[in-house]
Design a protein around this motif. Structure first.
Motif, PDB file in Angstrom:
ATOM      1  N   UNK A 396      -4.707   3.231   5.400  1.00 31.92           N
ATOM      2  CA  UNK A 396      -3.872   3.533   4.245  1.00 31.92           C
ATOM      3  C   UNK A 396      -3.377   2.228   3.628  1.00 31.92           C
ATOM      4  N   UNK A 397      -3.378   2.199   2.300  1.00 36.69           N
ATOM      5  CA  UNK A 397      -2.742   1.087   1.606  1.00 36.69           C
ATOM      6  C   UNK A 397      -1.289   1.446   1.381  1.00 36.69           C
ATOM      7  N   UNK A 398      -0.398   0.535   1.740  1.00 38.92           N
ATOM      8  CA  UNK A 398       1.039   0.746   1.552  1.00 38.92           C
ATOM      9  C   UNK A 398       1.375   0.443   0.095  1.00 38.92           C
ATOM     10  N   UNK A 399       1.959   1.428  -0.583  1.00 42.80           N
ATOM     11  CA  UNK A 399       2.318   1.291  -1.996  1.00 42.80           C
ATOM     12  C   UNK A 399       3.828   1.329  -2.136  1.00 42.80           C
ATOM     13  N   UNK A 400       4.342   0.564  -3.070  1.00 40.76           N
ATOM     14  CA  UNK A 400       5.791   0.377  -3.210  1.00 40.76           C
ATOM     15  C   UNK A 400       6.333   1.140  -4.408  1.00 40.76           C
ATOM     16  N   UNK A 401       7.479   1.711  -4.226  1.00 40.59           N
ATOM     17  CA  UNK A 401       8.253   2.314  -5.322  1.00 40.59           C
ATOM     18  C   UNK A 401       9.700   1.820  -5.190  1.00 40.59           C
ATOM     19  N   UNK A 447      -2.737   5.745  15.120  1.00 43.97           N
ATOM     20  CA  UNK A 447      -3.953   5.029  15.517  1.00 43.97           C
ATOM     21  C   UNK A 447      -4.649   4.330  14.341  1.00 43.97           C
ATOM     22  N   UNK A 448      -4.106   4.494  13.171  1.00 46.49           N
ATOM     23  CA  UNK A 448      -4.796   3.964  11.995  1.00 46.49           C
ATOM     24  C   UNK A 448      -4.455   2.520  11.681  1.00 46.49           C
ATOM     25  N   UNK A 449      -4.668   2.178  10.424  1.00 49.04           N
ATOM     26  CA  UNK A 449      -4.458   0.813   9.950  1.00 49.04           C
ATOM     27  C   UNK A 449      -3.740   0.858   8.615  1.00 49.04           C
ATOM     28  N   UNK A 450      -2.746  -0.019   8.429  1.00 49.86           N
ATOM     29  CA  UNK A 450      -1.978  -0.066   7.187  1.00 49.86           C
ATOM     30  C   UNK A 450      -2.248  -1.390   6.473  1.00 49.86           C
ATOM     31  N   UNK A 451      -2.537  -1.297   5.185  1.00 50.05           N
ATOM     32  CA  UNK A 451      -2.823  -2.487   4.376  1.00 50.05           C
ATOM     33  C   UNK A 451      -1.643  -2.773   3.458  1.00 50.05           C
TER      34      UNK A 451
END
Length: 610
Positions: A396-401, A447-451
């Protein structure tokens, strides 16, 4: 008397002491012998003359007033003999009336009775040294004279040799001067086009910028241009065709340039021109004339008839610009924008209008951003990154608000550029990293990955890198689940800082992606310079991948290069099934976009089983 009161010359000498006073004689001899000198005492002048030839002294201490032959007569006779005339004589006297006569006869010094043994020893040492130096100098002169005679012969011989080699040397100097001129030319001019190169254009721009600011009614413009689809020409017709096109275009620009216009090749397929014009309207007309001349240029290669088009950016030089790099970056941004609109456009930079709008917007947003940082008013969303062959996501890509004063969430497009302009972006990056690490610590079974997107300013700051390192360690999370996305243009702007950022956080196991890949002018060349695991293709290529051949070719080339570097490829902004289909065909590893997943609260995504 102490031995350390006198310098130790280590030059123990033979000294003849002549005095009819037994006490004086014994005192002087005892003092000199104590310090290692070989002393020969004599009580009268006649005996002194005989002793000189027998004893061969290095120095004589001679009493002036003696019965029979006095000291002055002894000195006079010694001076007439070549073998004894160089021996230094120090006179002993009870009266200074004879001193002038003593010096006339050849004495070097005098000691007045009653004498002080310190004074005697000091004067003896001085004149022994002087005598030694004079003798050494005489020997040296004799040796030099011998050497000089030998050298004269060698000089004559060498002169003949030099005369023979002089012509060859003259020829070599002329050749070097020719080479130096060539090197100076290469430093200023581009080899392929014979136009000025980028360095020379920077120098001209800096000078012209200063000139335009100092002189009234002197308006200068900077035109930057880039050949559209130049890579396609290289790929379809070969690099020889591309080089020939550059030469033809360079010849055209030189031919149509006015005498006061400065033309340069900036590298690759990019050119620029500085020219004077009374106003923006006439400057625009001149740019259009140049573009038309290029469009009318016929370029035939083998059986191919190619049309040439350029994207252009036009900038007026004024006090808003600090230097040449500032001007060029603005002009480059304009032609990039032209390319994003399909190419072939002339875009004009309206500095005053843009500055006013940006400043007004910044003044309104800066305090809002500062308050959000202080109160941690940020929310994190996530968007899935899917494997194209499985369409399953654990990335998942981390998106900012940013949270407004009400319940509304503000999109990053409204505040990120302002945060970057006023150097607030690193504080935001730290807040995002802190929140992400906190969530990962709260849900350790993820278990995933954060971008995470990281700004160029944060990448360049050593303090931010250290802070990020400490934050990840403090939350004790699996750092291999974190991937930092670094914008390509930021990475290439400061390659060394980017390397340091990657090397530091890679120690914890973090991964890295090069974001918006393909928009830079030197993307491929620098890809091997960075130790990243992912290449994320810019959405501008993905949007046209199904309808525009060149976009597909670009993506295919990126995939091929990434494979060679053992990197995975991510395509962003995937919005249609046709886009996804093409991405699968060309074997892109991952896809991200609204077609596959619309962003949702990151916390919900992390706590879900994957």
């Amino acid at each position: 008397m102490r031995e350390e009161d006198f310098p130790d010359t280590r030059d123990f000498a033979k000294i003849l002491v002549v005095d009819d006073d037994q006490i004086n004689l014994e005192t002087i001899c005892h003092t000199l012998e104590y310090y290692g000198h070989n002393v020969f005492p004599v009580e009268d002048g006649e005996t002194a003359l005989m002793a000189v030839f027998e004893f061969q002294p290095d120095l004589i201490i001679l009493d002036i007033n003696m019965p029979g032959m006095n000291g002055l007569e002894v000195c006079k006779r010694l001076q007439t003999e070549p073998s004894t005339s160089k021996i230094p004589i120090i006179f002993l006297t009870g009266s200074k009336t004879d001193i002038n006569k003593a010096f006339e006869l050849g004495g070097v010094d005098y000691i007045v009775k009653p004498f002080n043994t310190h004074e005697v020893l000091a004067r003896v040492n001085v004149h022994l040294r002087n005598s030694l130096l004079l003798n050494t100098l005489a020997d040296t002169n004799a040796a030099l004279e011998k050497i000089t005679n030998s050298l004269e012969e060698k000089v004559k011989e060498r002169t003949r040799e030099l005369a023979l080699s002089n012509q060859k040397l003259t020829e070599e100097i002329a050749e070097r001067q020719k080479l130096q001129s060539k090197l100076e030319h290469l430093a200023k001019y581009d080899m392929t086009s014979s136009l000025l190169n980028r360095i020379s254009m920077e120098e001209h721009l800096d000078f012209k910028l200063l000139e335009s600011q100092m002189l009234e009614d002197f308006t200068l413009f900077y035109l930057y241009m880039d050949v559209d689809q130049f890579k396609v020409i290289n790929d379809t017709c070969g690099h020889a065709a591309g080089d020939q096109l550059i030469r033809n275009l360079s010849a055209l620009l030189k031919r149509i340039a006015n005498n006061d216009e400065i033309v340069a090749r900036m590298g690759g397929d990019e050119f620029s021109i500085i020219y004077n014009s009374p106003d923006i309207e006439s400057a625009t007309r001149r740019a259009v004339e140049i573009r038309k001349a290029i469009n009318d240029m016929h370029f035939d290669w083998e059986k191919e008839h190619l049309f040439v088009n350029v994207s252009m950016g036009l900038v007026e030089l004024n006090a808003e610009f600090q230097d040449a790099n500032h001007i060029m970056s603005v002009a480059e941004r304009l032609y990039f924008e032209s390319k994003s609109q399909g190419g072939g456009e002339l875009l004009i930079y309206e500095q005053e209008k843009e500055t006013v709008n940006n400043n007004t917007r910044a003044v309104r947003w800066v305090p809002v951003i500062q308050q959000a940082i202080e109160q941690n008013k940020f929310s994190l969303f996530g968007q899935g990154i899917y494997a194209t062959q499985k369409q399953q996501s654990a990335k998942f890509e981390v998106l900012l608000r940013m949270q407004s004063s009400g319940s509304e969430l503000i999109q990053p497009s409204q505040f990120i550029s302002i945060a970057e302009q006023y150097h607030l972006i690193s504080a935001i990056d730290q807040k995002v990293l802190e929140k992400t690490c906190q969530m990962m610590a709260d849900f350790p079974n993820f278990k995933g990955e954060l971008a995470l997107n990281i700004s160029g300013e944060s990448v360049y700051k050593a303090s931010f890198v250290d802070q990020a390192y400490d934050t990840i360690q403090r939350y004790d999370i699996d750092a291999s689940k974190l991937c930092f996305e670094i914008n390509e243009s930021s990475a290439l702007t400061n390659l060394n800082a980017t390397r340091r950022f990657i090397e530091k956080l890679k120690q914890l196991g973090c991964k890295f992606a090069l974001d918006d890949f393909g928009t830079g002018t030197s993307s491929y060349g620098f890809l091997r310079e960075l130790d990243v695991q992912y290449v994320k293709i810019d959405g501008s290529f993905i949007h046209k991948i199904g309808s525009e051949k060149i976009s597909r070719m670009m993506v295919e080339s990126i995939v091929a290069i990434a494979r060679e570097n053992n990197m995975s490829v991510i395509a962003e902004a995937v919005e249609t099934e046709s886009m996804l289909k093409v991405l699968k065909e060309i074997d892109v590893d991952y896809a991200q976009g609204f077609l596959l997943h619309k962003p949702e609260a990151l916390e919900n995504l992390i706590k879900m089983p994957h």
